[in-house]
Design a protein around this motif. Structure first.
Motif, PDB file in Angstrom:
ATOM      1  N   THR A 204       0.829  -1.205   0.000  1.00 40.49           N
ATOM      2  CA  THR A 204       0.000   0.000   0.000  1.00 40.49           C
ATOM      3  C   THR A 204       0.869   1.263   0.000  1.00 40.49           C
ATOM      4  OG1 THR A 204      -1.553   1.311   1.333  1.00 40.49           O
ATOM      5  CG2 THR A 204      -0.222  -0.255   2.532  1.00 40.49           C
TER       6      THR A 204
ATOM      7  N   ARG B  94       0.154   3.747   1.731  1.00 45.85           N
ATOM      8  CA  ARG B  94      -0.001   4.363   3.059  1.00 45.85           C
ATOM      9  C   ARG B  94       1.203   4.046   3.953  1.00 45.85           C
ATOM     10  NH1 ARG B  94      -4.920   6.201   4.409  1.00 45.85           N
ATOM     11  NH2 ARG B  94      -6.331   6.090   2.653  1.00 45.85           N
TER      12      ARG B  94
ATOM     13  N   CYS C  32      -0.629   5.363   9.123  1.00 49.99           N
ATOM     14  CA  CYS C  32      -1.979   5.554   8.551  1.00 49.99           C
ATOM     15  C   CYS C  32      -2.692   4.215   8.365  1.00 49.99           C
ATOM     16  CB  CYS C  32      -1.893   6.255   7.210  1.00 49.99           C
ATOM     17  SG  CYS C  32      -1.208   7.887   7.340  1.00 49.99           S
TER      18      CYS C  32
ATOM     19  N   GLU D 196      -7.646   1.840   0.652  1.00 50.52           N
ATOM     20  CA  GLU D 196      -6.557   2.625   0.023  1.00 50.52           C
ATOM     21  C   GLU D 196      -7.108   3.970  -0.466  1.00 50.52           C
ATOM     22  OE1 GLU D 196      -3.297   1.506  -0.485  1.00 50.52           O
ATOM     23  OE2 GLU D 196      -2.626   3.104  -1.804  1.00 50.52           O
TER      24      GLU D 196
ATOM     25  N   SER E  49      -9.697   5.505   3.158  1.00 47.24           N
ATOM     26  CA  SER E  49      -9.240   5.316   4.540  1.00 47.24           C
ATOM     27  C   SER E  49     -10.356   4.779   5.457  1.00 47.24           C
ATOM     28  CB  SER E  49      -8.609   6.574   5.128  1.00 47.24           C
ATOM     29  OG  SER E  49      -9.623   7.442   5.555  1.00 47.24           O
TER      30      SER E  49
END
Ligand code: BTN
Length: 331
Positions: free
Chosen positions: A148, A150, A154, A265, A268
């Motif tokens: 990901t 992120r 997160c 993704e 959130s």
């Protein structure tokens, strides 16, 4: 469980009686070795039939995991190209397998997700360093490798989102009254049906994070395993009264997991917050929260915040927690 035991079991899983000599010829070993193997195999319902040790019969064998059947059960137009699936007879832990073999291979967030499922884990791991126990074919134990964009900070809500996918699949199959316990236990009647173990690694080369999402769901546990596990546990067979094919559940789960990962993704955890709260079995109840430093906080479970942290209404007002284990507080 060694390779010979697995080969014998695969042969017996057609539900027919197999003579000892035919099993020995197939496995290429002596009939004495076959007797020894099957005597110590520790699988329920393997029965020696007839006089003079005529043969073995496996009454009610389980369905082995099968790639074709799993892909047949994918829904929502997911094509098998977005999922790279491997099925292993045995492995220490499917999470370990992905952390060891896939971490450096995942380069692009648009790559397919990799999935490894095992008939038997010899060292299955749970949260807080606990073990995850299950016998051969008794559970669905698998892990997903997902890259990901992120960062680790997160990703707090990720394990809650995985719980949502699991509940959605149970609901779609009319398996009722299964609920979540923060952060990610799957419960029925306050007994544990499944668990989720997420392990995160920051990639050295860029800002992406490699997530290994391990899921264990009890299907039909043997008495051995029930005795071994210290917690209150339950399996799908006890809940529904039927042996559900693990290939059906895994196919449905992979479709739903793939979908929630894409949505997570994009949007959130906030996007899932209300749905998650609706599945939380302890919502509005008096709970104890056990923290890693051994302290206990009393409060009323009052939802989760947009990151997936637990909100507790305590005597000092609302407090937010990122870690811990909750249990119902008896009056
Ligand atoms: C927990 O409730 O403590 C989490 C249990 C997670 C178990 C699964 S089984 C597949 C994957 N491989 C592991 O070693 N653990 C997870």
């Amino acid at each position: 469980m060694n390779a010979r035991k697995i080969s014998v079991l695969r042969l017996l899983s057609d539900g027919e009686i197999h003579s000892v000599t035919s099993i020995a010829a197939y496995i290429q070993c002596s009939t004495t070795e076959i007797h020894n193997t099957l005597r110590h195999i520790n699988i329920p319902n393997i029965i020696l039939i007839g006089f003079n040790n005529k043969g073995y019969w496996w009454k009610n064998p389980f369905n082995w995991l099968n790639e074709d059947l799993i892909f047949k059960n994918l829904v929502r137009n997911i094509v098998d190209k977005v999922i790279y699936l491997r099925i292993l007879d045995h492995v220490d832990s499917t999470n370990n397998y992905l952390l060891l073999n896939e971490l450096e291979k995942r380069q692009d967030i648009n790559d397919c997700i990799s999935v490894v499922a095992a008939e038997l884990q010899t060292n299955g791991r749970g949260r807080w360093g606990r073990s995850w126990h299950s016998g051969l074919g008794e559970s669905l134990t698998f892990s997903i490798g997902w890259l990901t964009s992120r960062s680790i900070s997160c990703l707090t809500g990720l394990s809650l989102v995985i719980g949502i996918a699991i509940i959605r699949v149970f609901n779609s199959l009319a398996i009722k009254n299964v609920y979540l316990k923060w952060p990610n236990d799957i419960l029925f009647n306050n007994k544990k049906l499944g668990g989720i173990l997420i392990e995160l690694r920051k990639k050295k080369t860029d800002s992406t994070t490699y997530c290994v999402i391990g899921i264990g769901i009890n299907f039909r546990l043997s008495d051995n395993i029930k005795c071994l596990v210290k917690q209150n546990i339950i399996d799908l067979f006890t809940i529904t009264g039927v042996s559900i094919d693990r290939n059906l559940i895994l196919g449905r789960l992979l479709s739903e997991l793939h979908k929630v990962l894409i949505d997570f993704e994009k949007y959130s955890f906030n996007y899932f917050m209300e749905e998650w709260i609706s599945y939380h079995g302890f919502e509005g109840k008096k709970v104890n929260l056990f923290l890693p430093n051994d302290s206990v906080i009393e409060g009323i479970a009052s939802g989760v915040d947009p990151n997936g942290a637990l909100v507790l209404l305590t005597e000092e007002g609302k407090k937010i927690f990122n870690v811990g284990d909750i249990s119902l507080r008896l009056k």
